[in-house]
Design a protein around this motif. Structure first.
Motif, short mmCIF file in Angstrom:
data_model
loop_
_atom_site.label_atom_id
_atom_site.label_comp_id
_atom_site.label_asym_id
_atom_site.label_seq_id
_atom_site.Cartn_x
_atom_site.Cartn_y
_atom_site.Cartn_z
N LEU A 89 34.36 42.09 1.40
CA LEU A 89 33.79 40.97 2.14
C LEU A 89 32.46 40.52 1.55
CD1 LEU A 89 34.53 41.96 5.86
CD2 LEU A 89 35.54 40.08 4.54
N ILE A 90 31.68 41.46 1.08
CA ILE A 90 30.39 41.11 0.49
C ILE A 90 30.57 40.33 -0.80
CG2 ILE A 90 28.33 42.07 -0.62
CD1 ILE A 90 28.45 44.35 1.44
N THR A 91 31.54 40.72 -1.62
CA THR A 91 31.69 40.11 -2.94
C THR A 91 32.61 38.90 -2.96
OG1 THR A 91 33.47 41.63 -3.52
CG2 THR A 91 31.22 42.27 -4.14
N SER A 92 33.42 38.67 -1.93
CA SER A 92 34.32 37.53 -1.95
C SER A 92 33.67 36.35 -1.25
CB SER A 92 35.65 37.88 -1.27
OG SER A 92 35.44 38.08 0.10
N SER A 93 34.21 35.19 -1.51
CA SER A 93 33.70 34.00 -0.83
C SER A 93 34.87 33.21 -0.28
CB SER A 93 32.87 33.16 -1.79
OG SER A 93 33.69 32.68 -2.83
N GLN A 94 34.59 32.48 0.76
CA GLN A 94 35.61 31.67 1.42
C GLN A 94 35.51 30.24 0.92
OE1 GLN A 94 37.72 32.46 4.07
NE2 GLN A 94 37.20 34.60 4.23
N ALA A 95 36.65 29.59 0.77
CA ALA A 95 36.65 28.17 0.44
C ALA A 95 36.16 27.39 1.65
CB ALA A 95 38.06 27.72 0.06
N LYS A 96 35.44 26.33 1.39
CA LYS A 96 34.90 25.50 2.46
C LYS A 96 35.50 24.11 2.37
CE LYS A 96 30.40 27.75 2.58
NZ LYS A 96 28.96 27.56 2.37
N GLU A 97 35.54 23.43 3.49
CA GLU A 97 35.93 22.02 3.53
C GLU A 97 34.67 21.21 3.81
OE1 GLU A 97 39.10 21.19 6.26
OE2 GLU A 97 40.55 22.35 5.09
N PHE A 98 34.42 20.22 2.96
CA PHE A 98 33.27 19.35 3.10
C PHE A 98 33.74 17.96 3.51
CE2 PHE A 98 31.76 22.62 0.26
CZ PHE A 98 30.44 22.81 0.64
N LEU A 99 33.28 17.49 4.65
CA LEU A 99 33.58 16.14 5.10
C LEU A 99 32.69 15.20 4.29
CD1 LEU A 99 35.09 14.29 7.04
CD2 LEU A 99 33.30 14.72 8.73
N VAL A 100 33.29 14.37 3.44
CA VAL A 100 32.54 13.52 2.53
C VAL A 100 31.58 12.63 3.31
CG1 VAL A 100 32.72 11.65 0.84
CG2 VAL A 100 34.29 13.60 0.73
N GLY A 101 30.32 12.67 2.91
CA GLY A 101 29.28 11.90 3.57
C GLY A 101 28.74 12.56 4.82
N GLY A 102 29.37 13.66 5.24
CA GLY A 102 28.90 14.40 6.41
C GLY A 102 29.40 13.86 7.74
N ALA A 103 30.16 12.78 7.72
CA ALA A 103 30.65 12.20 8.98
C ALA A 103 31.97 11.46 8.73
CB ALA A 103 29.62 11.21 9.54
N ALA A 104 32.78 11.40 9.76
CA ALA A 104 34.04 10.64 9.68
C ALA A 104 33.70 9.18 9.39
CB ALA A 104 34.82 10.76 10.97
N TYR A 122 37.17 22.28 -0.75
CA TYR A 122 37.91 21.03 -0.55
C TYR A 122 36.97 19.92 -0.10
CZ TYR A 122 42.21 23.77 -0.59
OH TYR A 122 43.24 24.60 -0.96
N LEU A 123 37.26 18.70 -0.55
CA LEU A 123 36.60 17.51 -0.02
C LEU A 123 37.57 16.84 0.93
CD1 LEU A 123 35.07 15.89 -3.25
CD2 LEU A 123 33.92 17.32 -1.55
N VAL A 124 37.06 16.45 2.10
CA VAL A 124 37.88 15.73 3.08
C VAL A 124 37.33 14.32 3.17
CG1 VAL A 124 38.66 15.64 5.48
CG2 VAL A 124 38.26 17.86 4.38
N PHE A 125 38.13 13.36 2.75
CA PHE A 125 37.76 11.95 2.84
C PHE A 125 38.39 11.39 4.10
CE2 PHE A 125 37.45 12.93 -1.63
CZ PHE A 125 36.42 12.15 -2.11
N LYS A 126 37.58 10.91 5.02
CA LYS A 126 38.08 10.23 6.22
C LYS A 126 37.71 8.76 6.05
CE LYS A 126 38.34 14.00 9.39
NZ LYS A 126 38.76 14.20 10.74
N PHE A 127 38.72 7.94 5.87
CA PHE A 127 38.50 6.55 5.54
C PHE A 127 37.93 5.76 6.72
CE2 PHE A 127 42.29 7.83 2.97
CZ PHE A 127 41.63 7.91 1.77
#
Length: 174
Positions: A14-29, A56-61
């Motif tokens: 757990l200390i050495t591994s990392s989790q993938a994150k989802e980033f909402l592009v621009g910080g908001a829908a 991951y990048l999440v693009f909300k149009f």
């Protein structure tokens, strides 16, 4: 003592591994749109985030008639939309894009006019491991000699605490 092994090994993982994150592009829908001013550029948002391989990048149009294209650097600079590397259309409502390597990723709106008005994004993904630059050889370095300090060695990103804990844990298992 064997039960300690089953606690220490997962803890180390757990200390050495990392989790993938989802980033909402621009910080908001709805942030994937033509910015209202240069200060609201999506690149400013990207500069304050740290992206890792596997995120991951999440693009909300904002507009249902929009899309996002992953393009080359040259196509990004010219707002060329004719030969994208990937295309995500508005019928998806969201576009999920995996950042599968380190380096720069370039995104533009599928609407060339919107791209020219600033609806575009550069994301820089950090490498899995950061290497320190090698020390200069004595021939290349003309500065004065520096005496070593008594503070000891620094043990990288985690410091000596992690190494010390691991030594104690494995010592207890023996």
């Amino acid at each position: 003592m064997a039960s300690l092994y089953w606690i220490a090994f997962p803890l180390l993982f757990l200390i050495t591994s990392s989790q993938a994150k989802e980033f909402l592009v621009g910080g908001a829908a709805g942030a994937w749109k033509v910015p209202s001013s240069p200060s609201e550029s999506l690149n400013k948002w990207a500069e304050i985030n740290r992206f890792q391989v596997g995120d991951y990048l999440v693009f909300k149009f904002a507009d249902k008639k929009d899309s996002v294209l992953k393009v080359s650097r040259e196509d990004y600079l010219a707002c060329r939309t004719t030969a994208p590397l990937e295309e995500h259309k508005d019928d998806e409502k969201n576009a999920l894009v995996k950042l599968d390597r380190s380096g720069a990723f370039y995104f533009v709106s599928g609407n060339q006019k919107a791209c020219e008005q600033g609806e575009k994004l550069i994301v820089v993904v950090m490498s899995m491991r950061h290497r320190l630059a090698p020390a200069p050889s004595p021939v290349e370095f003309d500065g004065p000699a520096v005496a070593p300090t008594s503070s000891g060695h620094k043990l990288g990103m985690f410091g000596g605490g992690l190494v010390g804990c691991l030594v104690v844990l494995f010592g207890l298992m023996l």
